[in-house]
Scaffold this motif. Structure first.
Motif, PDB file in Angstrom:
ATOM      1  N   MET A 197       0.820  -1.224   0.000  1.00  0.00           N
ATOM      2  CA  MET A 197       0.000   0.000   0.000  1.00  0.00           C
ATOM      3  C   MET A 197       0.847   1.266   0.000  1.00  0.00           C
ATOM      4  O   MET A 197       0.305   2.357   0.004  1.00  0.00           O
ATOM      5  CB  MET A 197      -0.842   0.043   1.281  1.00  0.00           C
ATOM      6  N   ARG A 201     -16.900  -4.946   5.271  1.00  0.00           N
ATOM      7  CA  ARG A 201     -15.676  -4.383   5.847  1.00  0.00           C
ATOM      8  C   ARG A 201     -14.471  -4.623   4.936  1.00  0.00           C
ATOM      9  O   ARG A 201     -13.765  -3.698   4.574  1.00  0.00           O
ATOM     10  CB  ARG A 201     -15.428  -4.994   7.238  1.00  0.00           C
ATOM     11  N   ALA A 240     -11.363  -1.465   0.607  1.00  0.00           N
ATOM     12  CA  ALA A 240     -10.254  -1.019  -0.242  1.00  0.00           C
ATOM     13  C   ALA A 240     -10.595  -1.197  -1.724  1.00  0.00           C
ATOM     14  O   ALA A 240     -10.321  -0.309  -2.541  1.00  0.00           O
ATOM     15  CB  ALA A 240      -8.984  -1.785   0.120  1.00  0.00           C
ATOM     16  N   LYS A 298      -3.626   6.618   0.571  1.00  0.00           N
ATOM     17  CA  LYS A 298      -3.912   5.888   1.805  1.00  0.00           C
ATOM     18  C   LYS A 298      -3.077   6.388   2.981  1.00  0.00           C
ATOM     19  O   LYS A 298      -1.869   6.534   2.852  1.00  0.00           O
ATOM     20  CB  LYS A 298      -3.623   4.395   1.610  1.00  0.00           C
ATOM     21  N   PHE A 330     -12.013   3.820   7.974  1.00  0.00           N
ATOM     22  CA  PHE A 330     -12.409   2.512   8.502  1.00  0.00           C
ATOM     23  C   PHE A 330     -11.184   1.925   9.177  1.00  0.00           C
ATOM     24  O   PHE A 330     -10.097   2.490   9.059  1.00  0.00           O
ATOM     25  CB  PHE A 330     -12.911   1.584   7.375  1.00  0.00           C
ATOM     26  N   HIS A 346      -9.184  -0.944  12.200  1.00  0.00           N
ATOM     27  CA  HIS A 346      -9.096  -1.991  13.220  1.00  0.00           C
ATOM     28  C   HIS A 346      -9.249  -1.323  14.586  1.00  0.00           C
ATOM     29  O   HIS A 346      -8.259  -1.020  15.249  1.00  0.00           O
ATOM     30  CB  HIS A 346      -7.751  -2.693  13.090  1.00  0.00           C
ATOM     31  N   HIS A 391      -7.673   3.378   8.914  1.00  0.00           N
ATOM     32  CA  HIS A 391      -7.279   3.612   7.523  1.00  0.00           C
ATOM     33  C   HIS A 391      -8.044   4.818   7.023  1.00  0.00           C
ATOM     34  O   HIS A 391      -9.271   4.811   7.016  1.00  0.00           O
ATOM     35  CB  HIS A 391      -7.587   2.390   6.669  1.00  0.00           C
ATOM     36  N   ASN A 441      -8.560   6.732   3.736  1.00  0.00           N
ATOM     37  CA  ASN A 441      -8.331   6.706   2.291  1.00  0.00           C
ATOM     38  C   ASN A 441      -8.934   7.980   1.710  1.00  0.00           C
ATOM     39  O   ASN A 441     -10.071   8.335   2.025  1.00  0.00           O
ATOM     40  CB  ASN A 441      -9.010   5.500   1.641  1.00  0.00           C
ATOM     41  N   GLU A 469       0.347  -0.566   9.989  1.00  0.00           N
ATOM     42  CA  GLU A 469       0.567  -1.932   9.505  1.00  0.00           C
ATOM     43  C   GLU A 469       0.964  -1.996   8.040  1.00  0.00           C
ATOM     44  O   GLU A 469       1.254  -3.070   7.536  1.00  0.00           O
ATOM     45  CB  GLU A 469      -0.696  -2.782   9.725  1.00  0.00           C
ATOM     46  N   HIS A 470       0.997  -0.887   7.333  1.00  0.00           N
ATOM     47  CA  HIS A 470       1.352  -0.941   5.906  1.00  0.00           C
ATOM     48  C   HIS A 470       2.838  -0.706   5.667  1.00  0.00           C
ATOM     49  O   HIS A 470       3.332  -0.995   4.585  1.00  0.00           O
ATOM     50  CB  HIS A 470       0.554   0.098   5.100  1.00  0.00           C
TER      51      HIS A 470
HETATM   52  C1  MLT Z   1      -7.564  -2.924   5.246  1.00  0.00           C
HETATM   53  O1  MLT Z   1      -7.503  -3.144   6.461  1.00  0.00           O
HETATM   54  O2  MLT Z   1      -8.594  -3.153   4.593  1.00  0.00           O
HETATM   55  C2  MLT Z   1      -6.370  -2.358   4.542  1.00  0.00           C
HETATM   56  O3  MLT Z   1      -5.243  -2.541   5.368  1.00  0.00           O
HETATM   57  C3  MLT Z   1      -6.622  -0.898   4.368  1.00  0.00           C
HETATM   58  C4  MLT Z   1      -6.478  -0.128   3.122  1.00  0.00           C
HETATM   59  O4  MLT Z   1      -6.604  -0.635   1.996  1.00  0.00           O
HETATM   60  O5  MLT Z   1      -6.248   1.106   3.237  1.00  0.00           O
END
Ligand code: MLT
Ligand code: ZN
Length: 454
Positions: A73, A319, A323, A334, A367, A369, A376, A378, A407-408
């Motif tokens: 990402m 969910r 993306a 992102k 959205f 975690h 995230h 976007n 996490e990316h």
């Molecule tokens: C997700 O959790 O869906 C991806 O890490 C987030 C994203 O695409 O920005």
């Protein structure tokens, strides 16, 4: 010597791609934001070939971008400066699961899903899971320390890693795949290489711990009026819901976009501002435990429980397909950030205005975690390079005590901002490690550490 000919001699002519059509899928990332330069793609078929390629690249001074499934990402896996792409996808073997030690080894090119399936076949489970599972590879997930939706219960990729094989930037192969869980014998190279994003070496194989498979699984979508109520609920569930596997936050505009793009039903007949997907899984049916946990939190507006596997999968798509749905609106910019949990609500309130102050026509989608504080953000309607937007959003994140990468990873997209988060002493330590393991600076040179200004 012609480097391309040397690579052909190592991996065979059929595994060196130079034709524009063959190379194209390796050059641009899946979101379309990071467009690399035409280059050569080398596809080694063994660790020995990877080592020979790295040695040849050292001799010719050729920069390398290692690539797995190209699902990253942050522009860390595409040849933005015309680096040679070393694709690991041919190293796709998944080993036999060790049924006593509960571990499995897999080649860098195996997909995360292939590891999950191998574990499931013997009643075990690979705990890392995320939307890109079918394309993302072992090597890439280790190199980026991929997180995903079950991190709150099992940790991220680093927590599963019990062994690694890699070709360092020196060309040396380091291999420690014994899978000894307790092994305090000096520096832990798996931990160092995990999250190093191809800047120290190329991961060729990894060994993972597996966890017990769970037979019973239940998902609820819980509607709230606002983010603070959702955060408070997720916090209560982390404390009190023993079998909690995932707590994921989505907002109504994102959910309705996914539903519309992929023809999925909405969770409720009326719209609510915020939803949390909360999943529990255990060796006994956790439905009652989950129902009690949902009943015990304040501010719940409505609850939808998946009655069967088909409905559970459809709700999860609302969910996980965020993306993909956002990509249909436009090329996304992102931001993958973590905030202190108690500030998540304030951040969600503030960030859209911070975005539109820079780009009035841009749209913000949030959205993430919620169980671990990772959101995230976007943005669609922004140009691929939007430095003022980056400054504004990361400025807010840092001012609120957050992290610019949850996490990316840092990749190429965020290297400019690393110094906002890491002290000069930390950066110097990172550079010293980089120089030791990649003395010629050929390993993914544009990623993570910003260029030294001389
Ligand atoms: C997700 O959790 O869906 C991806 O890490 C987030 C994203 O695409 O920005
Ligand atoms: Zn994520």
């Amino acid at each position: 010597v012609d480097p391309v000919q040397e690579w052909r001699d190592i991996v065979g002519g059929a595994n060196v791609l130079t034709a524009p059509d063959d190379v194209a899928p390796y050059v641009t990332d899946w979101t379309g934001r990071f467009v690399g330069r035409h280059t050569t793609v080398v596809r080694p078929g063994s660790t020995a070939e990877v080592a020979e390629i790295v040695a040849a690249c050292r001799r010719s001074g050729t920069a390398i971008v290692p690539q797995g499934g190209n699902t990253g990402m942050v522009g860390g896996g595409v040849p933005l400066h015309g680096e040679v792409v070393v694709s690991l996808r041919r190293l796709a073997t998944v080993g036999e699961v060790d049924p006593v030690g509960h571990q499995v080894s897999a080649g860098a090119g195996a997909t995360v899903e292939a590891v999950q399936l191998a574990a499931a076949a013997v009643g075990l489970r690979y705990a890392v899971d995320f939307g890109g599972r079918g394309t993302a590879t072992v090597g890439g997930s280790v190199a980026t320390n991929a997180g995903g939706i079950n991190l709150i219960r099992y940790g991220g990729t680093r927590e599963q890693l019990v062994g690694i094989e890699a070709v360092l930037g020196t060309g040396d192969v380091v291999r420690r795949m014994t899978g000894l869980v307790k092994d305090n014998t000096g520096y832990h190279l798996p931990s160092l290489l995990c999250g190093s994003e191809g800047t120290l070496g190329i991961v060729t194989e990894a060994r993972f711990r597996l966890v017990p498979a769970v037979e019973h699984r239940v998902l609820a979508v819980v509607a709230f009026a606002d983010v603070p109520a959702a955060v408070a609920a997720a916090s209560a569930w982390r404390r009190g819901l023993r079998d909690l596997e995932a707590a994921e936050l989505v907002l109504h505009d994102g959910v309705s976009l996914v539903a519309e793009q992929f023809g999925l039903p909405l969770p409720f007949p009326v719209a609510h501002p915020v939803y949390v997907l909360v999943e529990a899984a255990g060796s006994t049916d956790p439905t009652d435990e989950l129902a009690d946990a949902v009943a015990a939190v304040a501010g719940v507006r409505d609850v939808a429980v998946a009655p069967d596997e088909a409905r559970r999968a459809a709700l999860w798509r609302l969910r996980e397909d965020h993306a993909l749905a956002i990509n249909r609106v436009g090329v996304p910019h992102k931001f993958d950030v973590t905030l202190p949990q108690h500030l998540l609500g304030e951040f969600v309130d503030r960030v859209p205005a911070v975005v539109t102050a820079e780009l009035p026509d841009a749209r913000t989608w949030i959205f993430g975690h919620v169980g671990d504080g990772n959101l995230h953000v976007n943005v669609t309607g922004a140009p691929p390079d939007a430095p003022a937007l980056d400054d504004a959003v990361y400025g807010l994140v840092v001012a609120m005590g957050g992290s610019i990468s949850a996490e990316h990873g840092i990749g190429t997209a965020k290297s400019r901002f690393l110094a906002m988060q890491r002290s000069p002493a930390e950066l110097a330590a990172m550079r010293a490690i980089k120089t030791a393991l990649d003395p010629d600076g050929i390993m993914n040179p544009a990623a993570i550490l910003p260029p030294v200004r001389g």
